[in-house]
Design a protein around this motif. Structure first.
Motif, PDB file in Angstrom:
ATOM      1  N   TRP A  30       0.867  -1.183   0.000  1.00 55.55           N
ATOM      2  CA  TRP A  30       0.000   0.000   0.000  1.00 55.55           C
ATOM      3  C   TRP A  30       0.899   1.227   0.000  1.00 55.55           C
ATOM      4  CZ3 TRP A  30      -3.189   1.757   4.819  1.00 55.55           C
ATOM      5  CH2 TRP A  30      -4.093   2.753   4.451  1.00 55.55           C
ATOM      6  N   VAL A 106      -2.246  -1.873  -3.532  1.00 56.72           N
ATOM      7  CA  VAL A 106      -3.491  -1.282  -3.078  1.00 56.72           C
ATOM      8  C   VAL A 106      -3.419   0.205  -3.414  1.00 56.72           C
ATOM      9  CG1 VAL A 106      -4.976  -0.806  -1.093  1.00 56.72           C
ATOM     10  CG2 VAL A 106      -3.677  -2.965  -1.211  1.00 56.72           C
ATOM     11  N   ALA A 115      -7.913  -1.036   2.842  1.00 55.25           N
ATOM     12  CA  ALA A 115      -6.536  -1.284   2.408  1.00 55.25           C
ATOM     13  C   ALA A 115      -5.891  -2.376   3.253  1.00 55.25           C
ATOM     14  CB  ALA A 115      -5.715   0.004   2.491  1.00 55.25           C
TER      15      ALA A 115
END
Length: 144
Positions: A30, A106, A115
């Motif tokens: 992420w 993500v 997330a």
């Protein structure tokens, strides 16, 4: 650096355990920004135990903004290679000895709960889901 500052700069990466089902991805990432070159130092540090020193990163050309083709990390150069044939929801990180991991990406705009759920799903040792299936299954639909 303070602990809070460390948390703000470390890569948000989850990985499947060693020996887990291979599947479409080996883990999830992420990123904090859309600047792949700026994100690379933290990502490389987080993955060094899996791939060794990072040599190349492949990504989908339309998933990231314009980026440098080479980035210096310490005493080595890392090549960033964009392709249209690459899954836009993944990056592949290759080490200098050809070890590699494929990571679900993500989108940075996805809210924290969704997330983190997508990251957990990407690191699930039994998962063979595609990146798109993981994102949609966790409410982390692509916002790019």
């Amino acid at each position: 650096m303070t602990a809070a500052r460390d948390r703000e700069t470390e890569a948000r990466v989850t990985m499947k355990r060693a020996g887990a089902e291979r599947g479409h991805v080996d883990g999830g990432w992420w990123p904090r920004s859309g600047d792949l070159a700026a994100e690379l130092p933290a990502l490389a540090a987080a993955l060094e135990s899996r791939v060794g020193p990072v040599a190349r990163v492949t990504y989908h050309l339309d998933a990231w903004g314009t980026t440098a083709r080479k980035v210096r990390l310490g005493d080595r150069t890392v090549r960033l290679e964009g392709f249209r044939a690459t899954d836009p929801d993944t990056v592949t990180v290759l080490g200098t000895d050809s070890r590699r991991v494929s990571l679900l990406v993500v989108p940075r705009e996805v809210p924290g709960g969704a997330a983190r759920a997508a990251l957990r799903s990407a690191a699930d040792g039994d998962s063979v889901a595609t990146a798109a299936e993981i994102l949609s299954g966790n409410g982390a639909t692509e916002l790019r």
